[in-house]
Write a protein that holds these residues in place. Structure first.
Motif, PDB file in Angstrom:
ATOM      1  N   PHE A  98       0.836  -1.206   0.000  1.00  0.00           N
ATOM      2  CA  PHE A  98       0.000   0.000   0.000  1.00  0.00           C
ATOM      3  C   PHE A  98       0.867   1.252   0.000  1.00  0.00           C
ATOM      4  O   PHE A  98       1.952   1.253   0.588  1.00  0.00           O
ATOM      5  CB  PHE A  98      -0.917  -0.012   1.233  1.00  0.00           C
ATOM      6  N   PRO A  99       0.423   2.296  -0.692  1.00  0.00           N
ATOM      7  CA  PRO A  99      -0.875   2.484  -1.347  1.00  0.00           C
ATOM      8  C   PRO A  99      -0.935   2.052  -2.817  1.00  0.00           C
ATOM      9  O   PRO A  99      -1.895   2.383  -3.504  1.00  0.00           O
ATOM     10  CB  PRO A  99      -1.089   3.980  -1.232  1.00  0.00           C
ATOM     11  N   ARG A 154      -4.622  -2.564  -4.526  1.00  0.00           N
ATOM     12  CA  ARG A 154      -5.824  -2.964  -3.803  1.00  0.00           C
ATOM     13  C   ARG A 154      -5.951  -4.477  -3.969  1.00  0.00           C
ATOM     14  O   ARG A 154      -5.944  -4.985  -5.093  1.00  0.00           O
ATOM     15  CB  ARG A 154      -7.091  -2.275  -4.307  1.00  0.00           C
ATOM     16  N   ARG A 203      -5.984   2.425  -8.058  1.00  0.00           N
ATOM     17  CA  ARG A 203      -4.871   1.584  -7.635  1.00  0.00           C
ATOM     18  C   ARG A 203      -4.692   0.426  -8.613  1.00  0.00           C
ATOM     19  O   ARG A 203      -5.554   0.155  -9.440  1.00  0.00           O
ATOM     20  CB  ARG A 203      -5.118   1.022  -6.236  1.00  0.00           C
ATOM     21  N   HIS A 260      -4.575  -1.378   8.207  1.00  0.00           N
ATOM     22  CA  HIS A 260      -5.366  -1.188   6.995  1.00  0.00           C
ATOM     23  C   HIS A 260      -6.703  -1.910   7.127  1.00  0.00           C
ATOM     24  O   HIS A 260      -6.900  -2.712   8.045  1.00  0.00           O
ATOM     25  CB  HIS A 260      -4.585  -1.711   5.790  1.00  0.00           C
ATOM     26  N   ARG A 282     -11.953   3.553   2.785  1.00  0.00           N
ATOM     27  CA  ARG A 282     -12.131   2.642   1.655  1.00  0.00           C
ATOM     28  C   ARG A 282     -11.332   1.358   1.897  1.00  0.00           C
ATOM     29  O   ARG A 282     -10.140   1.413   2.195  1.00  0.00           O
ATOM     30  CB  ARG A 282     -11.662   3.323   0.372  1.00  0.00           C
ATOM     31  N   GLU A 307      -8.987  -1.782   1.616  1.00  0.00           N
ATOM     32  CA  GLU A 307      -7.803  -2.039   0.798  1.00  0.00           C
ATOM     33  C   GLU A 307      -7.674  -3.522   0.447  1.00  0.00           C
ATOM     34  O   GLU A 307      -6.837  -3.896  -0.367  1.00  0.00           O
ATOM     35  CB  GLU A 307      -6.554  -1.535   1.518  1.00  0.00           C
ATOM     36  N   TYR A 308      -8.499  -4.350   1.081  1.00  0.00           N
ATOM     37  CA  TYR A 308      -8.596  -5.772   0.729  1.00  0.00           C
ATOM     38  C   TYR A 308     -10.071  -6.139   0.727  1.00  0.00           C
ATOM     39  O   TYR A 308     -10.782  -5.929   1.708  1.00  0.00           O
ATOM     40  CB  TYR A 308      -7.839  -6.635   1.726  1.00  0.00           C
TER      41      TYR A 308
END
Length: 345
Positions: free
Chosen positions: A92-93, A96, A135, A310, A338, A340-341
């Motif tokens: 990250f970032p 995703r 991403r 995260h 939001r 991320e996984y």
């Protein structure tokens, strides 16, 4: 969004059947019932404590080992540090993560265990693109490597370990699709850290991480499927420290450590959770329900999230849609923060 007790009983029963009958994506198990696969089949030719070598059934980490000497007078090739499946050393970032969870032969345990694994990997790729949102998508195969059972088994641990042949097959599949392999642990009454350490030969690879399911972590006297288990920030930090040590020892890229959480009671003393170098901690909001219920649980679980942790979000193709509908990628991406996984079961 609590899971119904009947579903929990079905999952543990199906897990036991799946492990006993289909342990290698169609490949019959070579071990006898109750035999510990960690003792009967080595995960890789490298053996414990060192990285698997190139040319084996599962490739070793890029840059692992010493370069073979060239011809007389030729320069030694520069050392290449191991990278993530699609490049770089930090998750990250840049990325995703989007994946399926499951176990071959146990369709009730998730999408990854349904049909041909190669087709599922291709499907994950398509789903992952719908979550990019600025991403790079990174597909994930979250394989159930340790499955909680409703019976104690020969050692009284209430868990079964997925055979090494199955893990190897899915690691090779992840390599072909430039995906991450997450090894999911439902420990039953076994020690979480011991189960993680038993997977060391896989974790020295740059494309393998850990997912913990503390809902299935039982205390003495508890039986999987009858009650929620739990962990705490101290135990999660201990696992993160162990992974951080492997990252340092083998010069690995950032390694994901996911912990799924279905209710606030499942993870105690969250404030004690300490991020560790080289480990990306991901808290995944679990649970079944309508979009409204899932959003409510999300807000509850991400409240007071420790710095450096995260977020992840879990969806159920069948259960979420019963009496309602599955959330769309656009709806998931509107969650704050939001995710991320994003994982589908």
């Amino acid at each position: 969004m609590p899971r119904a007790a009947s579903r929990r009983r079905m999952l543990t029963a199906t897990a036991a059947v799946g492990l006993g009958l289909l342990t290698g994506c169609g490949e019959a198990s070579s071990r006898s019932p109750g035999q510990d696969p960690a003792r009967t089949a080595a995960p890789s030719p490298g053996g414990a404590g060192r990285s698997p070598s190139r040319g084996s059934g599962t490739p070793g980490p890029s840059g692992s080992g010493s370069a073979a000497p060239g011809r007389s007078g030729s320069p030694t090739p520069p050392h290449r540090r191991p990278e993530l499946p699609r490049g770089g050393r930090e998750l990250f970032p840049r990325y995703r993560l989007v994946g399926f969870c499951g176990l071959p032969g146990a369709t009730a345990l998730g999408r990854l265990g349904i049909g041909d694994p190669g087709e599922r990997a291709a499907e994950i790729e398509k789903v992952a693109r719908s979550y990019a949102a600025g991403r790079e998508p990174l597909p994930v195969l979250e394989l159930l490597a340790v499955v909680a059972n409703s019976s104690p088994g020969p050692d009284g641990s209430y868990r079964s370990r997925t055979p090494a042949a199955t893990v190897r097959r899915f690691h090779q599949l992840a390599r072909r699709h430039k995906a991450l392999l997450l090894l999911n642990i439902q420990p039953g009454r076994a020690s979480v850290l011991d189960e993680v350490k038993a997977l060391r030969d896989w974790l020295v690879h740059p494309d393998v991480g850990i997912a913990l399911d503390p809902e299935w972590e039982m205390a003495a006297g508890q039986v999987p499927g009858n009650t929620y288990g739990r962990t705490d920030g101290h135990e999660l930090t201990g696992v993160a420290r162990y992974l951080s040590g492997l990252v340092k020892e083998h010069d690995l890229p950032e390694k994901p450590l996911v912990f799924h959480q279905v209710a606030t009671s499942v993870v105690r003393e969250q404030s004690a959770l300490e991020p560790q170098p080289g480990v990306a901690l991901i808290k995944s909001a679990d649970g079944i329900g309508s979009p409204g219920l899932k959003r409510g649980t999300w807000r509850q679980l991400v409240r007071g999230l420790p710095d450096g942790v995260h977020t992840g979000f879990k969806l159920f193709y069948e259960e979420d849609a019963k009496g309602s509908r599955l959330m769309t990628p656009k709806e998931v991406l509107r969650l704050k923060p939001r995710p991320e996984y994003v994982m589908y079961e």
